[in-house]
Design a protein around this motif. Structure first.
Motif, PDB file in Angstrom:
ATOM      1  N   ILE B 303      33.982  28.293 -10.250  1.00 18.27           N
ATOM      2  CA  ILE B 303      33.687  28.789  -8.861  1.00 18.27           C
ATOM      3  C   ILE B 303      33.574  27.536  -7.831  1.00 18.27           C
ATOM      4  CG2 ILE B 303      31.855  29.933  -7.499  1.00 18.27           C
ATOM      5  CD1 ILE B 303      32.854  31.971  -9.430  1.00 18.27           C
ATOM      6  N   LEU B 304      34.258  27.456  -6.962  1.00 17.20           N
ATOM      7  CA  LEU B 304      34.429  26.040  -6.156  1.00 17.20           C
ATOM      8  C   LEU B 304      33.670  26.446  -4.711  1.00 17.20           C
ATOM      9  CD1 LEU B 304      37.772  25.008  -7.199  1.00 17.20           C
ATOM     10  CD2 LEU B 304      35.544  24.527  -8.313  1.00 17.20           C
ATOM     11  N   GLY B 305      33.598  25.237  -4.031  1.00 10.98           N
ATOM     12  CA  GLY B 305      33.109  25.606  -2.831  1.00 10.98           C
ATOM     13  C   GLY B 305      32.249  24.412  -2.310  1.00 10.98           C
ATOM     14  N   THR B 306      31.970  24.240  -1.140  1.00 16.63           N
ATOM     15  CA  THR B 306      31.039  22.999  -0.618  1.00 16.63           C
ATOM     16  C   THR B 306      29.772  23.692  -0.660  1.00 16.63           C
ATOM     17  OG1 THR B 306      31.198  23.910   1.558  1.00 16.63           O
ATOM     18  CG2 THR B 306      32.751  22.054   1.198  1.00 16.63           C
ATOM     19  N   ILE B 473      41.027  30.481 -14.325  1.00 22.27           N
ATOM     20  CA  ILE B 473      41.216  30.895 -12.877  1.00 22.27           C
ATOM     21  C   ILE B 473      40.006  30.161 -12.214  1.00 22.27           C
ATOM     22  CG2 ILE B 473      42.403  32.795 -13.579  1.00 22.27           C
ATOM     23  CD1 ILE B 473      39.847  34.288 -12.846  1.00 22.27           C
ATOM     24  N   ALA B 474      40.122  29.958 -10.958  1.00 20.09           N
ATOM     25  CA  ALA B 474      39.344  29.782  -9.872  1.00 20.09           C
ATOM     26  C   ALA B 474      39.092  30.629  -8.577  1.00 20.09           C
ATOM     27  CB  ALA B 474      39.672  28.025  -9.723  1.00 20.09           C
ATOM     28  N   HIS B 475      38.062  30.358  -8.175  1.00 24.95           N
ATOM     29  CA  HIS B 475      37.733  31.100  -6.774  1.00 24.95           C
ATOM     30  C   HIS B 475      37.038  30.167  -5.826  1.00 24.95           C
ATOM     31  CE1 HIS B 475      38.343  35.164  -8.706  1.00 24.95           C
ATOM     32  NE2 HIS B 475      37.746  34.664  -9.664  1.00 24.95           N
ATOM     33  N   ILE B 476      37.614  30.121  -4.572  1.00 28.22           N
ATOM     34  CA  ILE B 476      37.032  29.105  -3.740  1.00 28.22           C
ATOM     35  C   ILE B 476      36.179  30.108  -2.735  1.00 28.22           C
ATOM     36  CG2 ILE B 476      37.324  27.519  -1.952  1.00 28.22           C
ATOM     37  CD1 ILE B 476      38.736  26.509  -4.637  1.00 28.22           C
ATOM     38  N   ILE B 477      34.757  29.618  -2.829  1.00 28.92           N
ATOM     39  CA  ILE B 477      33.931  30.300  -1.932  1.00 28.92           C
ATOM     40  C   ILE B 477      33.800  29.745  -0.606  1.00 28.92           C
ATOM     41  CG2 ILE B 477      31.663  31.348  -1.834  1.00 28.92           C
ATOM     42  CD1 ILE B 477      31.512  31.940  -4.504  1.00 28.92           C
ATOM     43  N   ASN B 478      33.952  30.306   0.387  1.00 30.29           N
ATOM     44  CA  ASN B 478      33.395  29.624   1.816  1.00 30.29           C
ATOM     45  C   ASN B 478      32.612  30.665   2.614  1.00 30.29           C
ATOM     46  OD1 ASN B 478      33.397  27.683   3.764  1.00 30.29           O
ATOM     47  ND2 ASN B 478      35.241  28.403   4.563  1.00 30.29           N
ATOM     48  N   LYS B 479      31.393  30.213   3.038  1.00 33.22           N
ATOM     49  CA  LYS B 479      30.542  30.895   3.858  1.00 33.22           C
ATOM     50  C   LYS B 479      30.165  32.315   3.305  1.00 33.22           C
ATOM     51  CE  LYS B 479      31.135  28.440   7.975  1.00 33.22           C
ATOM     52  NZ  LYS B 479      32.446  27.961   8.666  1.00 33.22           N
ATOM     53  N   ARG B 481      32.109  34.195   1.131  1.00 36.54           N
ATOM     54  CA  ARG B 481      33.285  35.162   0.587  1.00 36.54           C
ATOM     55  C   ARG B 481      34.111  34.308  -0.035  1.00 36.54           C
ATOM     56  NH1 ARG B 481      32.027  36.890   6.048  1.00 36.54           N
ATOM     57  NH2 ARG B 481      31.540  39.173   6.022  1.00 36.54           N
ATOM     58  N   ILE B 482      34.629  35.050  -0.904  1.00 32.63           N
ATOM     59  CA  ILE B 482      35.941  34.371  -1.612  1.00 32.63           C
ATOM     60  C   ILE B 482      37.149  34.216  -0.747  1.00 32.63           C
ATOM     61  CG2 ILE B 482      37.646  34.494  -3.516  1.00 32.63           C
ATOM     62  CD1 ILE B 482      35.552  35.650  -4.960  1.00 32.63           C
ATOM     63  N   THR B 483      37.513  32.851  -0.536  1.00 40.00           N
ATOM     64  CA  THR B 483      38.652  32.831   0.571  1.00 40.00           C
ATOM     65  C   THR B 483      39.968  32.573  -0.246  1.00 40.00           C
ATOM     66  OG1 THR B 483      38.114  30.449   0.578  1.00 40.00           O
ATOM     67  CG2 THR B 483      37.377  32.187   2.229  1.00 40.00           C
ATOM     68  N   LEU B 484      39.939  32.224  -1.489  1.00 43.57           N
ATOM     69  CA  LEU B 484      41.130  31.776  -2.105  1.00 43.57           C
ATOM     70  C   LEU B 484      40.882  32.009  -3.768  1.00 43.57           C
ATOM     71  CD1 LEU B 484      43.918  30.499  -2.449  1.00 43.57           C
ATOM     72  CD2 LEU B 484      42.717  28.407  -2.343  1.00 43.57           C
ATOM     73  N   SER B 485      41.759  32.657  -4.357  1.00 42.01           N
ATOM     74  CA  SER B 485      41.567  32.711  -5.903  1.00 42.01           C
ATOM     75  C   SER B 485      42.784  32.669  -6.522  1.00 42.01           C
ATOM     76  CB  SER B 485      41.122  34.139  -6.139  1.00 42.01           C
ATOM     77  OG  SER B 485      39.984  34.807  -5.334  1.00 42.01           O
TER      78      SER B 485
END
Lengths: 331, 506, 290
Positions: B303-306, B473-479, B481-485
């Motif tokens: 689970i990635l994201g800033t 697998i990876a999910h990018i979370i931004n604000k 929401r998942i914006t990329l998986s």
């Protein structure tokens, strides 16, 4: 409550001034009516009215400390008893009139508050509460035990005292004073500083707030008001004794009134006071039951309506006036 | 590092030290700062940087040393007097006045230093500061309704309302994406008007590089080195202590990448964990929106994201430390949406929380044992031995107090504690945060070993490379929401990942 | 002033009463330490224990000392629903809401006592309460010695429970980091409920002992609440043996104060000491860690 800063984009000053004038006019009118009231009301209602006015003053003072300053005190009775003793003593010994005696009582209350503030303000949050409780108990035990003030049995006021309608007017005057103090303390720049200290004392001092002085100012104002209320009560009874004047109920009642009315709400003391006195009259023959029921009401309100009756009313009005409209915090 | 002029320095701190019992937080720190100067302070987490801010700002009383400000000895002054004299600070973890509006938060400083400022000019000042900090639209919002990143802006705005001569910025850049860092740098530069001095404590090297002429490196509470920023950053010593692998781009030991590359090719089974359109938040602030994801047994999900994207909130929602406002969570066939946290733990989800959360009054071994619940003594012992096998240092320190160890050891303890429940799914939340690169490598090696054993994991990370190395697998979370998986390899090469982190988007 | 024997007796009585005080204070202390709750109804729990001992004796003839375990159970079974129904729902509403609720509870209980049992001063009358134990020049009521022994035994038991048992590590974990405790599988609400029951039981059993040794009224609670706070502040929060030491010290000071200034000053001594220590060293004299 947040009207202290006119919001940007709105021409603040004129509407603020208008509101201030309207408020002052309403206050003046109410005060005028109160001064006339004793002449119009039956003796019973004058008695009740005096009690109500006194309770509102105590509750205003407590609300200033707890609601706006975050200083939850269980030591109201210390200052109440002090005021009663000083007033009675001055009336008996110095031949002073009641107004002057009350003024000196206020000074005495402030002096003790100043003296105690060093220790008490080192205590934060719950510990402050426990500290004030200990102070109240210590003062009571002191007065019971030292022989100077009539010991455990107390003293009578030996001079002639104003009658109840007159005392009612004194109480109305005291309430006017309390209202003025509260208006100043909650509607001014001071209130911004006081609430900052309430929310986070350390952060407040990091932006330059001398938290100690701010708390002290509120504590002094509240103590003066409570001491004068105590003095009036002594004049009303014509006697002082430690268990009554320094009794725990003088700490409990204002707290209960404000929590019933609404903590940190401008009308909390008045609404809560009316409710409290009404219940008290209904259960006048069962004082223990009255206090026990107060406890039940307290517990219920803390659980289900933490902002008291005023908060409930506010929520109702909001729901009425803006159905469905939610002013949510956007990202 | 500074030229000694005829005037006294604006700030002259000499031999500053702070001890808590036996622990030395700061030791013999000297800082001399003239008007208009900007000094960067860097160092690993736990190096004593925030203590230094506390000492200078007055929140912490020094155990030794003196502080002079404009020539005057302010060592014993309380925080409020220093603030009035012109020292403004921010808190690393924002502490706004929660029940007051944003505008009122600023007014506190204004009214305390100049009680008789005219309402008009106070308001104009506030508006200007809010504008500058990007909070103009929030002026009338209660501070408690602001999300974390805006609270950090409020920290800065509130300090500026003091018109400080010396501004202490404590990690204001943490958690910002690159484009926001650029904005922040511009803002800090606009504050450097030639007279105001600034001390910037940062993890984000770019900020100190672009804003500070001088740089000081602190490690273990002591000044490791100081000098011109470029020189300091170039020195090998600093590189070794601090910059080892800052963001996974430079000099990473290659072996870390190998275990993750081995594709397990699991036969798609029913997911162990499923989130269906989950929303959640704190009070008024909604953090997660309509978020769905799943993990099949044996899978490692990154689970990635800033910072502030909602990763930790997501972790809390899964372990039920935070209720959801909408949506469903299923684990191994059960709907656990409304289960209490302890029941979820008993069902097989362990959560290695951000910030370690070690129990201070329990010993290392007690910290571990307390997590092995409802099992026999033999089983507990077996699990304990397994954790000790994974982290031998814990066995050595088994009778030490839980929080008496170093940050890395505590993190190992936190991981071990999560494993003691013999969980079927573990959430690892930011386990690398604030650790020396060597320590990070060691922890991720342990995770790789767990992966080989077939443990299902959710790895929440800010360090993209590390997470992608281990994740299937990876999910990018931004604000929220998942914006990329997608599969880790695909996500790694996706342009949108770069957009998010390097700020070419919005 | 007084002769040495009187002083010695006062000191010994102080120590012995202090041990009993420490037991009651332990009830307040663990609730504060684990739940971060200032239990303002603590004094009423103590008085409830005294009434329980009294009525146990009056109705069943069972000696209160023999019925101590039963009294502890009674108090715990009163405390459990209080926690479940009144306090647990306020868990996330800040410490003040819970404290105010216990305050409400305190005034309810106090006035219920008056309504149900009258405002009379009561004492649990047993032979051992009046017959002195005499060793040389020493002469203290037997109950002082018995109460002290029971109290110290129970305090030690609670200490072992907290440091050695699994419940103890759950309790310490919940006190340190409630959220992390829940996440590793501890039912924090249950731990809190049991802590509250344990605290009430300590208060109640101590209350019975004090009810035999001294007298009590429906409104005695407030004074014991404050005295027990003084004990905690002296001994340090969350420190079981600190509480014992605090109790002994306070007991001695109260006796000495009462001897020197008159019996009415006993409680005043505790309060003044309390205020002084609290404002000089808010974290207590002995520090705050176990």
């Amino acid at each position: 409550m947040t009207a202290t800063l006119s919001s940007p984009g709105r021409p603040g000053t004129t509407s603020l001034d208008r509101r201030a004038i309207a408020g002052a006019a309403a206050g003046g009118l109410a005060f005028g009516l109160l001064m006339l009231a004793p002449a119009l009301l039956s003796t019973y209602f004058v008695e009740i009215g005096f009690k109500l006015l006194l309770y509102i003053v105590l509750a205003e003072a407590w609300n200033l400390l707890a609601g706006y300053g975050g200083l939850v005190s269980l030591g109201t009775s210390s200052f109440f008893g002090l005021g009663a003793y000083v007033t009675a003593g001055l009336l008996n010994q110095s031949g002073m009139g009641l107004p002057l005696a009350l003024g000196v009582s206020a000074l005495a209350g402030m002096t003790i508050a100043l003296f105690m503030s060093r220790g008490l303000f080192r205590l934060r949050g719950l510990y402050f509460t426990v500290g004030t409780l200990a102070l109240a108990e210590a003062l009571r035990l002191l007065v019971v035990n030292v022989p100077w003030f009539g010991g455990a049995s107390g003293l009578f006021v030996t001079v002639d005292l104003p009658d109840t309608p007159e005392l009612f007017r004194f109480a109305a005057g005291l309430l006017a004073l309390a209202t003025a103090v509260m208006t100043l303390a909650t509607g001014s720049r001071f209130s911004v500083l006081l609430r900052a200290v309430r929310d986070d004392e350390d952060a407040a001092s990091q932006v330059g707030v001398r938290a100690f002085r701010i708390k002290l100012a509120a504590f002094l104002a509240a103590s003066a008001l409570v001491a004068m209320a105590g003095g009036l009560q002594a004049a009303k009874l014509g006697a002082i004794e430690p268990y009554g004047s320094f009794g725990m109920q003088w700490s409990i009642d204002p707290l209960a009134i404000v929590i019933i009315g609404g903590l940190g709400m401008r009308l909390g003391a008045v609404i809560g006071g009316a409710f409290f006195v009404a219940i008290g009259e209904l259960l006048a023959d069962y004082p223990e039951l009255h206090v026990a029921i107060t406890g039940v009401v307290l517990i219920l309100l803390i659980r289900f309506a933490p902002r008291g009756l005023c908060g409930l009313a506010q929520a109702l009005i909001k729901r009425r006036s803006a159905p469905g409209a939610t002013r949510e915090a956007g990202a | 590092m500074s030229d000694i002029g005829s005037r006294p320095a604006l700030l002259d701190a000499a031999g500053l030290g702070k001890r808590y019992g036996g622990i030395v937080a700061n030791d013999g720190i000297d800082i001399r700062l003239d008007q208009g100067q900007a000094l960067g302070v860097i160092g690993p987490n736990g190096a004593g940087k925030s203590t230094l801010v506390g000492l200078l700002g007055g929140a912490i009383a020094p155990s030794e040393g003196t502080i002079r400000f404009e020539g005057q000895d302010i060592t014993t002054w309380p925080a409020c007097e220093r603030a009035r004299r012109g020292i403004g600070r921010t808190y690393q973890i924002p502490r706004p006045f929660l029940d007051m509006t944003v505008a009122e938060n600023l007014a506190v400083g204004q009214f305390s230093i100049s009680p008789f400022i005219s309402a008009g000019s106070a308001q104009a000042e506030r508006r200007q500061i809010l504008e500058r900090c990007g909070l103009r639209d929030a002026a009338e919002m209660k501070a408690k309704d602001l999300p974390l990143l805006r609270r950090k802006r409020l920290e800065l705005a509130r300090a500026l309302a003091l018109k400080p001569k010396l501004l202490l910025l404590d990690e204001v850049g943490a958690g910002l994406i690159d484009s926001e860092v650029t904005e922040l740098i511009a803002l800090i530069r606009s504050l450097q008007d030639g007279t105001r001095a600034i001390i910037i404590i940062e993890h984000v090297i770019r900020i100190v590089k672009e804003c500070c002429a001088d740089l000081m490196v602190i490690n273990f509470g002591k000044v490791l080195t100081k000098g011109r920023t470029a020189d300091v950053l170039a020195s090998d010593e600093v590189g070794a202590v601090y910059l080892g692998t800052s963001h996974g781009r430079a000099g990473r030991p290659p072996q870390a990448a190998t275990p993750a590359a081995a594709p397990k090719a699991p036969t798609p089974t029913t997911p162990l964990l499923t989130l269906e359109r989950v929303s959640a938040g704190y009070g008024q602030a909604r953090v997660l929106h309509d978020l769905s994801l799943s993990a099949i047994p044996g899978q490692v999900v990154g689970i990635l994201g800033t910072n502030g994207a909602g990763k930790t909130t997501l972790a809390h929602v899964i372990s039920r430390a935070l209720p959801v406002t909408a949506g469903k969570i299923r684990f191994d066939g059960d709907d656990i949406t409304d289960w209490p946290a302890h029941a979820v733990a008993a069902r097989g989800i362990a959560h290695c929380m951000e910030g370690r959360r070690i129990f201070a009054s329990l010993s290392v071994e007690e910290n571990l044992l307390v997590a092995a619940r409802d099992v026999g003594a033999a089983d507990r012992k077996r699990r304990l031995e397994r954790v000790y096998g994974l982290f031998p240092i814990l066995a050595e320190r088994r009778n030490a107090g839980g929080t008496s160890m170093s940050g890395g050891q505590q993190q190992a303890l936190a991981i071990g504690r999560a494993l003691m429940a013999k969980p079927r799914l573990v959430i690892f939340d930011e386990i690398s945060l604030g650790l020396a690169p060597v320590m990070m490598d060691r922890l991720y090696e342990a995770l790789a070993a767990l992966k080989r054993e077939g443990l299902t994991m959710l790895v929440v990370e800010q360090d993209v490379e590390r997470a992608l190395d281990i994740a299937d697998i990876a999910h990018i979370i931004n604000k929220g929401r998942i914006t990329l998986s997608g599969p880790a390899a695909t996500v790694r090469n996706d342009e949108r990942l770069r957009h998010l982190y390097f700020g070419t988007e919005e | 002033m007084a002769n040495p024997d009187v002083i010695l007796n006062a000191l010994i009585s102080g120590v012995l009463l202090g041990g009993m005080l420490a037991l009651t204070a332990l009830g307040l202390s663990i609730i504060l330490g684990v739940m971060r709750l200032v239990n303002l109804a603590h004094g009423e729990f103590l008085v409830a224990g005294a009434y329980a001992g009294l009525f146990l004796l009056q109705w069943t003839g069972l000696d209160p000392l023999a019925g101590l375990a039963l009294i502890g159970l009674v108090l715990a079974s009163i405390a459990y629903p209080i926690h479940r129904l009144l306090l647990a729902p306020l868990a996330d509403k800040g410490p003040e809401a819970s404290m105010m609720t216990t305050f409400g509870l305190s005034i309810i209980l106090q006035n219920l006592f008056v309504l149900l049992f009258s405002a009379d001063t009561r004492a649990i009358e047993r032979g051992y309460a009046t017959v002195p134990l005499e060793i040389g020049p020493l002469s203290v009521p037997q109950i002082y010695v018995i109460g002290f022994a029971i109290s110290v035994t129970l305090i030690t038991a609670v200490h072992l429970l907290i440091t050695r048992s699994r419940f103890g590590s759950d309790l310490r974990a919940s006190a340190d980091q409630p959220q992390a405790a829940a996440i590793i599988g501890i039912n924090v609400r249950r731990v809190h409920a049991l802590t509250f029951c344990l605290g009430a039981a300590c208060a109640g059993i101590g209350g019975t002992l004090i009810g035999v040794a001294l007298s009590f009224t429906p409104t005695s609670g407030a004074a014991y609440l404050l005295t027990d706070f003084a004990v905690i502040v002296l001994g340090g929060l969350g420190n079981v043996f600190g509480t014992l030491v605090g109790g002994l010290v306070l007991g001695v000071l109260q006796s000495v104060g009462g001897l020197a200034l008159g019996d009415g000053y006993r409680d005043l001594v505790a309060l003044v000491l309390f205020l002084a220590v609290l404002s000089l060293r808010p974290q207590g004299v002995l520090g705050s860690r176990t």
